[in-house]
Design a protein around this motif. Structure first.
Motif, PDB file in Angstrom:
ATOM      1  N   THR A 121       0.824  -1.219   0.000  1.00 52.02           N
ATOM      2  CA  THR A 121       0.000   0.000   0.000  1.00 52.02           C
ATOM      3  C   THR A 121       0.853   1.263   0.000  1.00 52.02           C
ATOM      4  O   THR A 121       0.481   2.261  -0.628  1.00 52.02           O
ATOM      5  CB  THR A 121      -0.942   0.016   1.211  1.00 52.02           C
ATOM      6  OG1 THR A 121      -0.189  -0.040   2.427  1.00 52.02           O
ATOM      7  CG2 THR A 121      -1.908  -1.157   1.157  1.00 52.02           C
ATOM      8  N   ASP A 170      -2.363  -3.275  11.133  1.00 55.83           N
ATOM      9  CA  ASP A 170      -3.398  -2.922  10.156  1.00 55.83           C
ATOM     10  C   ASP A 170      -3.449  -1.424   9.898  1.00 55.83           C
ATOM     11  O   ASP A 170      -3.701  -0.983   8.772  1.00 55.83           O
ATOM     12  CB  ASP A 170      -4.761  -3.416  10.638  1.00 55.83           C
ATOM     13  CG  ASP A 170      -4.890  -4.919  10.575  1.00 55.83           C
ATOM     14  OD1 ASP A 170      -5.496  -5.425   9.627  1.00 55.83           O
ATOM     15  OD2 ASP A 170      -4.348  -5.593  11.469  1.00 55.83           O
ATOM     16  N   SER A 228     -10.175   1.583   8.293  1.00 58.63           N
ATOM     17  CA  SER A 228      -9.141   1.857   9.280  1.00 58.63           C
ATOM     18  C   SER A 228      -9.709   1.913  10.694  1.00 58.63           C
ATOM     19  O   SER A 228      -9.113   1.395  11.636  1.00 58.63           O
ATOM     20  CB  SER A 228      -8.448   3.189   8.943  1.00 58.63           C
ATOM     21  OG  SER A 228      -7.451   3.487   9.888  1.00 58.63           O
ATOM     22  N   TRP A 242     -11.947   3.776   2.968  1.00 51.74           N
ATOM     23  CA  TRP A 242     -10.676   3.402   3.588  1.00 51.74           C
ATOM     24  C   TRP A 242     -10.575   3.928   5.015  1.00 51.74           C
ATOM     25  O   TRP A 242     -10.015   3.261   5.889  1.00 51.74           O
ATOM     26  CB  TRP A 242      -9.490   3.886   2.754  1.00 51.74           C
ATOM     27  CG  TRP A 242      -9.259   3.064   1.508  1.00 51.74           C
ATOM     28  CD1 TRP A 242      -9.178   3.511   0.228  1.00 51.74           C
ATOM     29  CD2 TRP A 242      -9.086   1.640   1.437  1.00 51.74           C
ATOM     30  NE1 TRP A 242      -8.965   2.463  -0.643  1.00 51.74           N
ATOM     31  CE2 TRP A 242      -8.905   1.306   0.076  1.00 51.74           C
ATOM     32  CE3 TRP A 242      -9.073   0.620   2.385  1.00 51.74           C
ATOM     33  CZ2 TRP A 242      -8.709  -0.006  -0.354  1.00 51.74           C
ATOM     34  CZ3 TRP A 242      -8.881  -0.694   1.958  1.00 51.74           C
ATOM     35  CH2 TRP A 242      -8.695  -0.995   0.605  1.00 51.74           C
ATOM     36  N   TRP A 282      -3.560   0.508   6.166  1.00 51.31           N
ATOM     37  CA  TRP A 282      -4.629   1.362   5.635  1.00 51.31           C
ATOM     38  C   TRP A 282      -4.213   2.824   5.515  1.00 51.31           C
ATOM     39  O   TRP A 282      -4.814   3.570   4.728  1.00 51.31           O
ATOM     40  CB  TRP A 282      -5.878   1.261   6.507  1.00 51.31           C
ATOM     41  CG  TRP A 282      -6.276  -0.129   6.892  1.00 51.31           C
ATOM     42  CD1 TRP A 282      -6.531  -0.589   8.144  1.00 51.31           C
ATOM     43  CD2 TRP A 282      -6.494  -1.254   6.025  1.00 51.31           C
ATOM     44  NE1 TRP A 282      -6.876  -1.916   8.128  1.00 51.31           N
ATOM     45  CE2 TRP A 282      -6.860  -2.357   6.830  1.00 51.31           C
ATOM     46  CE3 TRP A 282      -6.403  -1.435   4.641  1.00 51.31           C
ATOM     47  CZ2 TRP A 282      -7.131  -3.614   6.305  1.00 51.31           C
ATOM     48  CZ3 TRP A 282      -6.672  -2.692   4.111  1.00 51.31           C
ATOM     49  CH2 TRP A 282      -7.033  -3.757   4.945  1.00 51.31           C
TER      50      TRP A 282
END
Length: 851
Positions: free
Chosen positions: A121, A161, A192, A188, A165
């Motif tokens: 990402t 995580d 998150s 998103w 994100w």
């Protein structure tokens, strides 16, 4: 025809993920971590909490027994806060691929996948943000994925995580700004928050900081920021409304979670946490290099901002680069300064942590600073670092080297003996990186820097894992399967409700001694109901009640069964005791004091008030309310002789007391230090050392000194912090015959319910025969507003008794009792979420029509 950036845009992110996997694999191979070795990550909270939660989560999914109320969380409580904080990541579903005994290996692989996803990402963000197809995005994406924050906190698996994100949230924000389309930002940000509300909250704060930075970037030269705000008023409104609707749409999870968290000890905020004082000094400069932290310093350290030497040098290059606009430099400097001060100043740092001082693992927001560093470094890379003046090509590496030397000189932590070696290694990377960056040709430079960055990340990962007390996967696999079979005798996932006192410690062999596994979450690990529990989501009312009954609670996050006695076992519905015998086999014993999960009681029980931390006093009050009598149930022992010796060499427990006591009841003799001054590991009875499971030194716990007949003389020795045995010391024996009389009366009206999950509801139901025509049914389930109670088909209102349990009004004869648990705030949270989603749908539709 596709633009170059759009052609195979996924290739570089995927390559970044693969490279991150390779680097992490080398680190795990070097340290012998499963699946590449026999060590596993059963360290810190991973071994004490997360493994148990993931095991219970796996069991619930595979057995189709998913419940929002758990009786494996001590006496029972809403599972929503635990689920929201630990278990909402979609990556967690990978645990279904592994047997429970191999779950530590599964967790290692999840960590690897998550770190690879961070690289993916971040690389995707860099190539989108800077509109470039350059392969260098891979290198910087990997640098963020294995930054200092990740290297130190990788085993805090649910935090990773947020780093996955974060780049996507910022991509969504920029997409909204450039195109007016809010969907990417909305969803998103939603992901998150939902996957980890704690760091999701921090992400929201960072979005605010980053959006203000973008407003400065968008303002026209020479204009003020207020003029820019007026010019961008429509955009600001759209961003704020999208963020607000995204946050509100997560309330289906956050409202029940917040209501649950308000019951924990975290709700008590200390005003000293807000003082605007600096929190660290020049020692933080050591974090610019590798190896500044390890497992031993995980609870206390300066911000973990390490992002490789290349990134730091390029950030320095950015601020002296002739081709970067001066205004842009100031805007970036303002963003970095804001993030830095928000860690340095305690008031701001506390705000990042939901206005709570973190109990260990400080500066959990440090990865935002690293993220901006990586962004800025890549921009400097694109601008060509060699374009800066020659003097800067010497001064910048020299300045970084000096900063590292100052930082390490100021560093004072457990890694001090290794400091010189680590510092020399860091300085070597500064020299090598600077030479490659400023003294090599373009094509050679990229390859060499990739190798140096990879070597530095491997070195930092291995150094950070130093002093980690890894567990043994082979031992865990064998011990888990054996103990699971042993615990199946009391494993009751859906049926008759009762509790177990588990003294089985076979699984402890799989843990390194230094990790000090204490079996707090064994009920989740092996799927049974105990009293022990360890979690940041622990209901504080339940904990304080158990503590007042004599059970040991080390801190606000945990409670053990140490201190349990027949009276408290009867009150808590404990039916079995499981112990390891001399041959290492588990033996299950039915307790004689079990009277179901409740019983009919007189009105006097509803008026009992517990004295904090006074087990003998409280148990006496409860027994007297159940069956009054003139003679106390607990008879204080007579002190025949008392000698005190002072040890001047002792730091805390300086006074050794020797007491000769005469027992005044036939039964178990108990020691209750209500002021928490005793060192229980020194306690001897008639010369025999008493074993403790949790070593509750300096704590409050009801200690069983043994069974003695009336008139027996006992010698007790113990060290304490005080020279006197005053009113806070209670030593008394329980009248065994009198207690049995109470128990036999209560057993006639025992409430022996069954429970099962029905959708998202938990239902507890059963019959009770009120043979003594009493007005109340005491139920050993913590009082909670989520319980909806009916007796004989009619709704009734329960009453909180004995410091936190329930009493239900009943009639004479047989009563059919049913308790149904609905998560508090669940319906209202879901309703707000649906309305917010509809509102966002309308906003998006309106935006499309305008375009």
């Amino acid at each position: 025809m596709l633009k170059p950036l759009q052609q195979r845009a996924w290739v570089r992110p995927v390559c970044a993920g693969v490279l991150a996997l390779l680097i992490l694999s080398v680190i795990f191979i070097a340290t012998g971590i499963t699946p590449f070795g026999q060590r596993n990550l059963l360290i810190s909270d991973m071994g004490g909490q997360y493994l148990s939660f993931f095991t219970a989560y796996r069991h619930a999914i595979l057995e189709h027994n998913f419940q929002l109320y758990s009786f494996s969380q001590s006496l029972g409580g809403s599972a929503v806060p635990t689920i929201a904080y630990y278990l909402m990541s979609p990556f967690n579903l990978l645990i279904l691929l592994f047997p429970a005994a191999n779950l530590p290996t599964g967790l290692s692989l999840i960590i690897m996948v998550k770190i690879a996803a961070i690289a993916v990402t971040t690389t995707l963000f860099l190539q989108t943000h800077y509109r470039t197809p350059r392969w260098a995005t891979v290198l910087f994406g990997v640098a963020f994925s294995l930054s200092g924050f990740v290297a130190l906190n990788y085993f805090t698996i649910m935090w990773l995580d947020a780093l996955i994100w974060l780049p996507l949230v910022i991509m969504g924000l920029e997409h909204l700004i450039t195109t007016g389309r809010p969907a990417m930002f909305f969803w998103w940000l939603w992901v998150s928050i939902v996957t980890n509300y704690y760091l999701g909250y921090m992400t929201c704060l960072f979005v605010i900081c980053y959006f203000v930075y973008l407003l400065f970037e968008m303002k026209a030269p020479g204009s003020s920021i207020w003029q820019a705000v007026k010019m961008q008023a429509r955009l600001i409104g759209k961003v704020c409304l999208t963020a607000l609707l995204s946050g509100l749409s997560t309330l289906f999870l956050l409202i029940p979670t917040a209501l649950g968290m308000l019951k924990t000890a975290k709700s008590a905020v200390k005003t000293t946490s807000y003082l605007p004082v600096p929190q660290f000094g020049f020692s933080a400069l050591s974090q610019l290099g590798l190896g500044a932290n390890n497992y031993a310093t995980r609870l206390e350290h300066t911000p973990t901002i390490f992002s490789t030497t290349l990134v730091v040098l390029l950030v320095m290059v950015f601020f002296v680069h002739p081709n970067v606009r001066r205004a842009h430099k100031w805007h970036v400097f303002g963003l970095l300064l804001t993030l830095f001060l928000s860690m340095e100043i305690r008031t701001l740092d506390t705000a990042w942590h939901m206005f709570q001082r973190p109990a260990g693992f400080p500066y959990r927001e440090a990865f935002f600073f690293s993220f901006v560093l990586v962004m800025v470094a890549f921009e400097a890379w694109q601008a060509n670092a060699k374009a800066i003046a020659n003097k800067w090509q010497w001064l910048l590496p020299s300045g970084l080297a000096l900063a590292l030397i100052v930082g390490w000189q100021r560093q004072r932590h457990a890694a001090a003996p290794l400091a010189s070696h680590i510092l020399l290694l860091s300085l070597a990377f500064v020299v090598i990186t600077a030479l490659i960056l400023f003294a090599t040709r373009k094509f050679l430079r990229a390859g060499l820097l990739t190798g140096v960055v990879a070597a530095e990340l491997v070195s930092n990962g291995v150094l950070t894992m130093q002093k980690s007390p890894f567990g043994n996967q082979t031992a865990f696999n064998k011990a888990y399967q054996t103990e699971y079979r042993q615990m199946q005798a009391v494993n009751d996932p859906d049926g008759q409700l009762y509790r177990v006192e588990n003294q089985n410690t076979l699984i402890n062999k799989a843990y390194n001694y230094d990790s000090k596994y204490r079996n707090y979450n064994d009920p989740m690990l092996f799927n049974f109901h105990d009293i022990t529990y360890y979690s940041s989501t622990f209901d504080n009312q339940t904990r304080l009640m158990l503590k007042s009954l004599g059970l040991f609670s080390k801190n606000a996050r945990r409670v053990s069964s140490e201190g349990l006695n027949p009276v408290s076992a009867m009150l808590l519905g404990v039916k079995y005791s499981v112990n390891l015998n001399a041959t290492g086999r588990a033996t299950t014993t039915a307790l004689a004091s079990h009277a179901g999960m409740g019983f009919a009681v007189p009105d006097a029980v509803t008026r009992v008030a517990l004295r904090p931390n006074s087990a003998i006093v409280n148990q006496e009050r409860i027994l007297q309310s159940l069956r009054p009598r003139k003679t106390p149930y607990f008879a204080a022992a007579t002190v025949l002789k008392h000698q005190v010796k002072r040890d001047p060499a002792a730091k805390q427990y300086r006074y050794r007391h020797t007491l000769r006591l005469r027992v005044n009841h036939t039964g178990d003799l108990y020691y209750d230090d209500t002021a928490a001054t005793s060192k229980y590991t020194t306690m001897r009875v008639n010369g025999r050392l008493l074993a403790t499971k949790f070593n509750p030194n300096g704590g409050i716990v009801l200690r069983d000194l043994g069974h003695f007949k009336k008139g027996t003389v006992v010698t007790l020795t113990v060290t304490t912090t005080r020279a006197q045995f005053d009113g806070h010391m209670h030593i008394a024996s329980l009248d065994q015959a009198a207690f049995q009389n109470v128990y036999h009366v209560l057993q006639r009206s025992a409430f022996v319910p069954e429970y099962h999950a029905s959708g998202f509801r938990t239902v507890v139901s059963g019959n009770v025969d009120n043979v003594n025509d009493r007005h109340w049914l005491y139920v050993a389930i913590p009082a909670d507003s989520g319980w909806h109670v009916s007796v004989n088909g009619r709704p009734v209102t329960s009453k909180t008794v004995v410091g936190g349990m329930q009493a239900l009004p009943i009639q004479a004869g047989r009563n059919t009792v049913k308790l149904v648990y609905h998560v508090p705030g669940g319906t209202s949270g879901l309703l707000v979420s649906i309305i917010s989603l509809l509102g966002f749908t309308a906003l998006a539709w309106y935006g499309r029509r305008r375009r």
